[in-house]
Design an enzyme around this catalytic site. Structure first.
Site, PDB file in Angstrom:
ATOM      1  N   THR A 111       0.816  -1.213   0.000  1.00 34.81           N
ATOM      2  CA  THR A 111       0.000   0.000   0.000  1.00 34.81           C
ATOM      3  C   THR A 111       0.853   1.268   0.000  1.00 34.81           C
ATOM      4  O   THR A 111       0.487   2.279  -0.597  1.00 34.81           O
ATOM      5  CB  THR A 111      -0.920  -0.002   1.247  1.00 34.81           C
ATOM      6  N   THR A 187       2.585  -4.399   4.507  1.00 36.73           N
ATOM      7  CA  THR A 187       2.703  -4.658   5.945  1.00 36.73           C
ATOM      8  C   THR A 187       2.515  -6.134   6.309  1.00 36.73           C
ATOM      9  O   THR A 187       3.014  -6.575   7.336  1.00 36.73           O
ATOM     10  CB  THR A 187       1.663  -3.830   6.735  1.00 36.73           C
ATOM     11  N   ASP A 188       1.800  -6.874   5.452  1.00 42.16           N
ATOM     12  CA  ASP A 188       1.411  -8.230   5.870  1.00 42.16           C
ATOM     13  C   ASP A 188       2.602  -9.131   6.205  1.00 42.16           C
ATOM     14  O   ASP A 188       2.550  -9.902   7.161  1.00 42.16           O
ATOM     15  CB  ASP A 188       0.581  -8.916   4.780  1.00 42.16           C
ATOM     16  N   LYS A 266       3.282  -8.196  12.948  1.00 38.48           N
ATOM     17  CA  LYS A 266       2.002  -7.557  12.656  1.00 38.48           C
ATOM     18  C   LYS A 266       0.947  -8.256  13.509  1.00 38.48           C
ATOM     19  O   LYS A 266       0.811  -9.473  13.447  1.00 38.48           O
ATOM     20  CB  LYS A 266       1.673  -7.696  11.167  1.00 38.48           C
TER      21      LYS A 266
HETATM   22  N1  ASP Z   1      -1.758  -6.599   1.518  1.00 41.63           N
HETATM   23  C1  ASP Z   1      -0.832  -5.512   1.609  1.00 41.63           C
HETATM   24  C2  ASP Z   1       0.571  -6.054   1.599  1.00 41.63           C
HETATM   25  O1  ASP Z   1       1.028  -6.585   2.569  1.00 41.63           O
HETATM   26  C3  ASP Z   1      -1.109  -4.685   2.811  1.00 41.63           C
HETATM   27  C4  ASP Z   1      -0.221  -3.477   2.964  1.00 41.63           C
HETATM   28  O2  ASP Z   1       0.499  -3.064   2.103  1.00 41.63           O
HETATM   29  O3  ASP Z   1      -0.274  -2.930   4.051  1.00 41.63           O
HETATM   30  O4  ASP Z   1       1.213  -5.948   0.606  1.00 41.63           O
END
Ligand code: ASP
Length: 465
Positions: A111, A187-188, A266
């Site tokens: 993101t 983040t994942d 996380k």
């Molecule tokens: N699904 C996304 C990822 O981990 C979530 C994010 O970017 O926060 O790439």
């Protein structure tokens, strides 16, 4: 999924979604008033991704939020004009000032790598220094920035190939004189990447900071800008020469926390304050103006320090989350498939049921490396406490103290890239590289570290030595 390749689509709309737009003579970017069976809404119709369902339309309402409306509930759509997205971010030349720290930002996707236009909600890649400066001009207060997009993936698609390339690029940028590295990441799986980088890029002379955003920047509550500012400041100005994650701290926009790469996880699927240090305290808190260290023991910046780059990696490692009633065939299948290393996240102090012992015996006979971590995440594997733990150790299972399961998975993948010898791998696994095993948990850490505010802040102040 439809197999009708000729299905009509328009900006991602198809089926009932497209039909309702056509019926009312409106389309993407129309500023509309929508009467539904559930009430009236006003907003701009946004494009949809080709993979979304075909039964909703998406409206950006005036608060900035996007809402989905089921096509079947829509009675009337009245157009009041049209406001097309501006896909272009105003690029401004990133100011270069001699004397400011040089930071390299590597993009991997997620993101944080995109920006949603506030008015339209369209996803716009924002990555060049000029685009980032256009979106977050504060970045120029801290450094001279160079950006490089290595991948553009959501983080579930990060894997061995990307880890190796990322590690090599980081090493090269540091060798060429970068004063700090930032890695933009989904983040994942950011904590997996933070862990593997800790093992692949050891003894870095400068900070290596992973950052992401939990909410996209079209949302008024986005964490993207604060996270990016704090991460860039960490890379440019902090003296923490370690692999760290810098992400939103408390529940409101106050500061970020800097977490050590092997102790971070996380912990919430949607909260902005999703990253937590487990089994320890975060290294520091940081806001756009200041950095407050919570720990005194950390590796300090030292441009003369020699890095050790070791990107060997085995993809024959797996992570098994034990559940009650598990049959031995699950573990046996992993062994028969050819996995050389298995990390188990066991119950409590590190347990699996009796029937699984049969599979552990097979693993032992085949020389498969089996390690035990705990599902509780906080606390240590304690395999001497119950007789069952001792029995498992006799079957070759090695407890990993308080190493987090994902960190153990990444470390075993890295360790098996170095050797397949049981004893050698064991000594690599148990020799701490970046606090993946600590001697003890901080006093009261578990009780207070679940993200509550203001208790966390009070606690952090009280343990600051
Ligand atoms: N699904 C996304 C990822 O981990 C979530 C994010 O970017 O926060 O790439």
């Amino acid at each position: 999924m439809s197999n009708n390749a000729a299905e009509k689509t328009n900006n991602g709309y198809r089926g009932p979604g497209l039909a309702v737009l056509d019926k009312h003579g409106v389309g993407v970017w129309s500023d509309v008033e929508v009467k539904t069976t559930g009430g009236k809404f006003r907003g701009i119709i946004l494009p949809r991704s080709e993979t979304s369902d075909d039964k909703h339309i998406v409206l950006k309402i005036c608060s900035g939020y996007n809402i989905g409306l089921a096509a079947e509930t829509i009675e009337l759509m009245t157009e009041h004009g049209s406001r097309k997205a501006n896909y272009q971010i105003a690029e401004q030349e990133f100011p270069i000032e001699p004397g400011k720290p040089n930071v390299v930002l590597f993009g991997t996707g997620g993101t944080i790598a995109s920006r949603l236009d506030y008015r339209s909600g369209a996803v716009i890649p924002a990555f060049s220094p000029g685009e980032l400066y256009g979106s977050v001009p504060e970045l120029a207060d801290y450094c001279n920035l160079r950006t490089e997009e290595l991948f553009s993936v959501f983080s579930e698609n990060m894997g061995p190939e990307q880890y190796v390339e990322l590690a090599k690029n980081i090493a090269q940028a540091i060798e060429y004189g970068a004063d700090g590295i930032v890695v933009g990441h989904g983040t994942d799986t950011m904590h997996h990447t933070a862990a593997i980088l800790t093992f692949m890029v050891q003894n870095p002379p400068v900070p290596i900071v992973l950052v992401g955003s939990q909410r996209s920047s079209d949302r008024p509550s986005s964490d993207a800008a604060l996270n990016l500012i704090c991460a860039i400041k960490t890379a440019a100005e902090s003296d923490i020469a370690e692999v760290v994650v810098c992400m939103f701290g408390p529940t409101s926009d106050q500061y970020c926390l800097i977490h050590r790469g092997t102790r971070v996880r996380k912990m919430h699927s949607s909260y902005r304050s999703t990253f937590r240090t487990l089994g320890d305290v975060p290294l520091a808190m940081i806001d756009p103006k200041s950095i407050t260290m919570f720990r005194e023991e950390y590796r300090k910046r030292d441009p003369k320090r020699q890095m050790i780059i070791n990107t060997n990696y085995s993809d024959e490692v797996t992570l098994l989350y034990y559940y009650p009633g598990m049959k031995p065939d699950v573990l046996e299948a992993m062994i028969e498939t050819g996995y050389r290393g298995i990390v188990i996240a066991g119950t409590g102090l590190g347990h699996v049921n009796k029937p699984t012992y049969r599979a552990l015996k097979l693993a032992q006979e085949r020389g498969v490396h089996v390690y035990m971590t705990v599902q509780t995440l906080w606390g240590f594997a304690g395999m001497y406490v119950y007789e069952t733990g001792r029995e498992m150790m006799k079957l070759g299972v090695v407890p990993l103290a308080n190493m987090l399961p994902e960190v153990a998975f990444m470390k075993l993948s890295w360790a098996l890239g170095q050797s397949d010898d049981l004893e050698e791998v064991k000594s690599i696994m148990l020799k701490t590289i970046g606090d993946e095993i600590t001697l003890r948990e901080p006093y009261n850490g578990y009780l207070l570290y679940q993200g509550a505010v203001p208790e966390v802040q009070e606690f952090l102040k009280s343990i600051k030595r």
